[in-house]
Design an enzyme around this catalytic site. Structure first.
Site, mmCIF file in Angstrom:
data_model
loop_
_atom_site.group_PDB
_atom_site.id
_atom_site.type_symbol
_atom_site.label_atom_id
_atom_site.label_comp_id
_atom_site.label_asym_id
_atom_site.label_seq_id
_atom_site.Cartn_x
_atom_site.Cartn_y
_atom_site.Cartn_z
ATOM 1 N N ARG A 1 0.842 -1.202 0.000
ATOM 2 C CA ARG A 1 0.000 0.000 0.000
ATOM 3 C C ARG A 1 0.874 1.247 0.000
ATOM 4 N NH1 ARG A 1 -3.990 2.889 -0.526
ATOM 5 N NH2 ARG A 1 -5.852 2.858 0.789
ATOM 6 N N HIS B 1 7.080 -7.685 8.314
ATOM 7 C CA HIS B 1 6.445 -7.017 9.467
ATOM 8 C C HIS B 1 5.624 -7.976 10.324
ATOM 9 C CE1 HIS B 1 7.481 -2.808 8.502
ATOM 10 N NE2 HIS B 1 7.672 -3.353 7.307
ATOM 11 N N ARG C 1 -10.761 -4.477 6.996
ATOM 12 C CA ARG C 1 -11.271 -5.379 5.964
ATOM 13 C C ARG C 1 -12.782 -5.611 6.063
ATOM 14 N NH1 ARG C 1 -7.736 -10.338 6.183
ATOM 15 N NH2 ARG C 1 -8.651 -10.709 4.132
ATOM 16 N N ASP D 1 1.476 -11.337 17.083
ATOM 17 C CA ASP D 1 1.706 -10.028 16.481
ATOM 18 C C ASP D 1 3.170 -9.928 16.107
ATOM 19 O OD1 ASP D 1 0.942 -7.526 15.652
ATOM 20 O OD2 ASP D 1 -0.019 -6.994 17.545
HETATM 21 C C1 GDG Z 1 1.833 -4.731 11.290
HETATM 22 C C2 GDG Z 1 2.111 -5.951 12.156
HETATM 23 C C3 GDG Z 1 3.821 -4.614 13.379
HETATM 24 C C4 GDG Z 1 -4.537 2.232 15.543
HETATM 25 N N1 GDG Z 1 -5.696 2.838 15.788
HETATM 26 C C5 GDG Z 1 -5.552 4.130 15.432
HETATM 27 C C6 GDG Z 1 -4.271 4.305 14.969
HETATM 28 N N2 GDG Z 1 -3.653 3.120 15.042
HETATM 29 C C7 GDG Z 1 -2.261 2.883 14.706
HETATM 30 C C8 GDG Z 1 -1.451 2.661 15.951
HETATM 31 C C9 GDG Z 1 -0.263 1.876 15.424
HETATM 32 C C10 GDG Z 1 -0.855 1.146 14.234
HETATM 33 O O1 GDG Z 1 -2.114 1.702 13.959
HETATM 34 C C11 GDG Z 1 -1.052 -0.341 14.513
HETATM 35 O O2 GDG Z 1 0.200 -0.952 14.486
HETATM 36 P P1 GDG Z 1 0.465 -2.386 15.094
HETATM 37 O O3 GDG Z 1 1.908 -2.572 15.167
HETATM 38 O O4 GDG Z 1 -0.168 -2.459 16.429
HETATM 39 O O5 GDG Z 1 -0.249 -3.453 14.147
HETATM 40 P P2 GDG Z 1 -0.511 -3.756 12.557
HETATM 41 O O6 GDG Z 1 -1.334 -2.712 11.925
HETATM 42 O O7 GDG Z 1 -1.086 -5.108 12.535
HETATM 43 O O8 GDG Z 1 0.924 -3.747 11.838
HETATM 44 C C12 GDG Z 1 2.578 -5.493 13.521
HETATM 45 C C13 GDG Z 1 3.579 -3.505 12.385
HETATM 46 O O9 GDG Z 1 3.094 -4.020 11.151
HETATM 47 C C14 GDG Z 1 4.858 -2.723 12.119
HETATM 48 O O10 GDG Z 1 5.872 -3.555 11.665
HETATM 49 O O11 GDG Z 1 4.089 -4.043 14.647
HETATM 50 O O12 GDG Z 1 2.870 -6.607 14.319
HETATM 51 O O13 GDG Z 1 0.948 -6.763 12.268
HETATM 52 O O14 GDG Z 1 0.745 2.733 15.001
HETATM 53 O O15 GDG Z 1 -1.125 3.903 16.514
HETATM 54 N N3 GDG Z 1 -3.800 5.488 14.559
HETATM 55 C C15 GDG Z 1 -4.655 6.538 14.605
HETATM 56 N N4 GDG Z 1 -5.941 6.402 15.015
HETATM 57 C C16 GDG Z 1 -6.401 5.237 15.431
HETATM 58 O O16 GDG Z 1 -7.569 5.163 15.820
HETATM 59 N N5 GDG Z 1 -4.236 7.726 14.206
#
Ligand code: GDG
Length: 732
Positions: A11, A162, A308, A369
């Site tokens: 993306r 990731h 999704r 994760d």
């Molecule tokens: C993949 C891997 C790995 C969430 N809600 C809001 C919001 N977010 C942002 C968070 C965070 C991001 O989304 C989620 O990141 P994660 O790391 O928790 O999970 P995935 O999206 O599954 O990402 C994961 C990552 O890649 C990086 O390598 O850590 O394991 O699965 O940044 O802050 N942001 C805003 N509003 C929201 O309501 N602005």
């Protein structure tokens, strides 16, 4: 000049408005690069969102994006179904997260995955320039590194995963596991979040491709591929900016008011089944049941960004979560207070920062994760002056972040009781302990945020040697030219070539390792050349060598230098007729015993050696047994005229009076060699490499990885390139 950096992810960080206007947004990766302080020109390649058919004028969008250094890869609806929803999200995503029962398989999806990876490669190759660095992200593009390798351009390719990399036992479930691994091995650097994922990747390479690797590298396709564990950091600078905004105090005040004096337990995640939201709700239910005194005191806020939507599985998950939230509030709520708030929408970053800062507890409990950035963001945004006291992180031990955040309360997200108890324990934790825990983690993650993470990956990529230096295969052509030149000037040349692993790749069954159709005529043509002698110096018995390489005018040396066949004479002779082999019986019995105890192993008896083969044993068990045998045999052999060596999937005990080196020494003199060339891949070949021939120039080439005394290094294809170039040069 700094090299260009092409960032490639499924993306793009762009938004396309209804009127088709395209604007860059600062997505996760884009903001990581912003914090990386790179001087390199940056170009983005990826899918702009939406189906190609939906855009009235994709060309116009493309043009607009190009002006912002962004190159879209448009995907049709059929490709989104097969590649994206299908293979990437319904096959790879669940497998990589250990959810085998959720994985679906379809040949059509796989075909689409391959085609879209090729589409990405085409776009990249249409804009790439010599010297570019290409950083590919995530499981959508496993095949892309290898597809980029087909070009002659000097590209440096990095890949970062990731998600978790699952255990080999799970990965091997994928019908196309070998293609995926070969695809990603096209990169020069492959990065994972944790050392565990790296370990799983290495053991998958061993079990699926039969490729051994080091902790930090693997020798593959004539190149060294670096492997690294580099945990991603969060966007520290972005959150800091939010918290420095003039109106941040007002945003905090608004949310504080909403809390109405309750203590906030926050969760933030995409609503994905890997994030374990239903399991978390079960634990919250349990906590409220066990600790009724807390019911009116705390509020659990679950921010669940929709993910999704429209995919049945995800819609069902949303319903399941909504039902569970309703049930908890029905059971534990009171007039004016619902203990669980499920907010099924995204929040602006400043609101998120305010909520992180106000929380007393953050509940991060994914079932799996890759990393989990929320845990790091919460810790970073915590300010004692906002929340009143230091906050506590409850973290799933199955998130990659657990490896780094050891001062969190770590839980098994499947263990309802443990999570419920952790919530109670965290709420009751004294401030002093909270402070100690959080400060240690904050220090680390503010230093290792997304900026330094991206910066160090790019620096590693910059250090990848230029192609001509790293692809040893390319050294083989000049070497062939040099030797041909000497030959033209009248020198007598001797080639000493090992067979298995040098002229022929290793295969599972040694009996299948027969020469391909091009090898015999190539060797014959070299063997027929005047003043050029070719010796095949192998560990194989005479029968095999004669059957597959006989009649080509070559000199065959079998059993690691025990016997040789001078085709001119037609008879096998011993290099040394007085070799003592009385020790064989005792060693053979010992090795037979090991074979009985280790499934998939067997003993081979040769005239001057006894060999224990473990090629078909379980790789790690076989290796462990081999190491044990080496110790035993070394002490047994102390008083015997033998040498013990650990070769490729073999342990061999052979007569001290016999070696490839001694055979080559003999033949060099016999042929009055002026220029010699030897190539081999294992320990027995080192006896050739350590020769210091009298009056002859000696070129030595190690095939594959490992320490060596040889001067050059290549792989089997490099050996072939050498022989073909030599033949070509000699025929000029
Ligand atoms: C993949 C891997 C790995 C969430 N809600 C809001 C919001 N977010 C942002 C968070 C965070 C991001 O989304 C989620 O990141 P994660 O790391 O928790 O999970 P995935 O999206 O599954 O990402 C994961 C990552 O890649 C990086 O390598 O850590 O394991 O699965 O940044 O802050 N942001 C805003 N509003 C929201 O309501 N602005």
């Amino acid at each position: 000049m700094k090299k260009r950096l092409l960032m490639v992810s499924n993306r793009l960080p762009v938004k396309i408005a209804a009127d088709g206007t395209a604007t860059r947004t600062a997505g996760g990766l884009a903001s990581a690069l912003e914090g990386a302080e790179l001087e390199n020109e940056q170009i983005w390649v990826g899918w702009p969102g939406g189906a190609e058919e939906e855009f009235d004028d994709p060309e116009a969008i493309c043009k607009q994006l190009n002006e912002q250094n962004t190159w879209p890869v448009f995907l049709s609806q059929a490709e989104l179904d097969g590649f994206y929803e299908g293979y990437a999200n319904s096959t790879l995503w669940p497998i990589l997260h250990y959810m085998v029962e959720r994985a679906k398989f379809s040949q059509e999806w796989w075909d689409s995955y391959k085609a879209v990876n090729q589409k990405f490669a085409d776009v990249i190759l249409s804009i790439a320039q010599d010297g570019d660095m290409i950083w590919i992200h995530d499981y959508h593009l496993f095949l892309l590194p290898e597809l980029l390798r087909g070009t002659n351009m000097n590209l440096r390719v990095g890949f970062f995963l990731h998600t978790p990399f699952c255990s080999s036992e799970v990965f091997r479930v994928l019908p196309h596991r070998a293609e995926l691994l070969r695809g990603v091995l096209g990169a020069d650097i492959i990065g994972f979040h944790t050392s565990s994922y790296l370990r799983h990747f290495r053991s998958t390479l061993l079990r699926v491709l039969g490729k051994e690797s080091e902790m930090d590298s693997i020798w593959y396709g004539g190149r060294e591929v670096r492997l690294l564990a580099a945990p991603i950091g969060h966007n520290h600078l972005g959150f800091q900016k939010c918290m420095e905004r003039e109106d941040f105090g007002e945003i905090v005040a608004e949310h504080r008011e909403e809390l109405n004096g309750k203590r906030l337990v926050l969760s933030v995640e995409r609503l994905d089944y890997t994030k374990g939201v239903p399991q978390k709700l079960t634990a919250i239910h349990r906590f409220l049941k066990d600790n009724p005194e807390w019911c009116d005191e705390v509020i659990f806020v679950l921010i669940s960004v929709p993910s999704r939507q429209g995919v049945e599985e995800y819609d069902q998950l949303t319903e399941e979560v909504q039902r569970a939230v309703g049930a908890i509030n029905g059971e534990f709520g009171s007039v004016g207070h619902s203990p669980v708030q499920f907010l099924h929408r995204g929040f602006p970053p400043a609101d998120l920062a305010a909520l992180y800062a106000l929380s007393e507890l953050c509940l991060v409990t994914p079932l799996r994760d890759g990393m989990n950035l929320v845990a790091k963001e919460f810790l970073d945004c915590q300010r004692e002056e906002i929340a009143g006291r230091p906050g506590v992180l409850i973290l799933s031990e199955l998130a990659g972040a657990a490896e780094e955040l050891s001062n969190a309360i770590q839980v098994n997200p499947h263990n309802t009781e443990e999570v419920a108890d952790a919530i109670a324990r965290a709420l009751e934790m004294p401030d002093e302990e909270r402070k100690f825990r959080i400060e240690a983690m904050q220090r680390r993650l503010r230093l290792r945020h997304s900026g330094p993470w991206a910066q160090s990956f790019v620096e590693d990529l910059e250090k990848v040697p230029a192609r001509e230096q790293r692809v040893a295969v390319f050294e083989m052509v000049p070497l062939a030219k040099e030797i041909a030149e000497r030959w033209r000037k009248g020198a007598t040349v001797g080639l000493f070539l090992d067979y298995d692993g040098t002229l022929r790749e290793f295969v599972d069954k040694p009996e299948d390792a027969i020469p391909d159709s091009e090898l015999p005529p190539l060797l014959k043509s070299l063997g027929d050349t005047e003043r050029l002698n070719v010796g095949i110096v192998s560990g194989r018995p005479p029968s095999f060598l004669e059957k597959h390489l006989g009649g080509l005018g070559l000199t065959l040396v079998g059993e690691h230098g025990y016997r040789w066949l001078n085709e001119g004479k037609g008879e096998w002779e011993l290099f040394n007729p007085h070799v003592d082999t009385e020790w064989r019986e005792q060693i053979r019995e010992h090795l037979e015993q090991a074979a009985l105890l280790t499934p998939g192993t067997h003993v081979e008896e040769k005239q001057s050696a006894v060999v224990w083969h473990y090629r078909k044993a379980e790789p790690e068990f076989g290796l462990w047994r081999a190491r044990g045998l080496l110790d035993e045999l070394t002490s047994m052999a102390a008083n015997l005229p033998v040498t013990v060596h650990h070769g490729k999937k073999i342990v061999e005990v052979s007569s001290l009076q016999v070696s490839k080196g001694a055979a080559v020494d003999h033949l060099m003199k016999y042929w009055h060699t002026d220029v010699a060339f030897a190539a081999g891949d294992d320990q027995t070949d080192e006896t050739m490499f350590s020769l210091v021939p009298d009056g002859a120039d000696f070129y030595t080439v190690k095939v594959g990885a490992g320490t060596t005394r040889a001067k050059y290094r290549t792989d089997t294809s490099g050996v072939r390139v050498f022989l073909e170039s030599l033949q070509h040069e000699l025929s000029l």
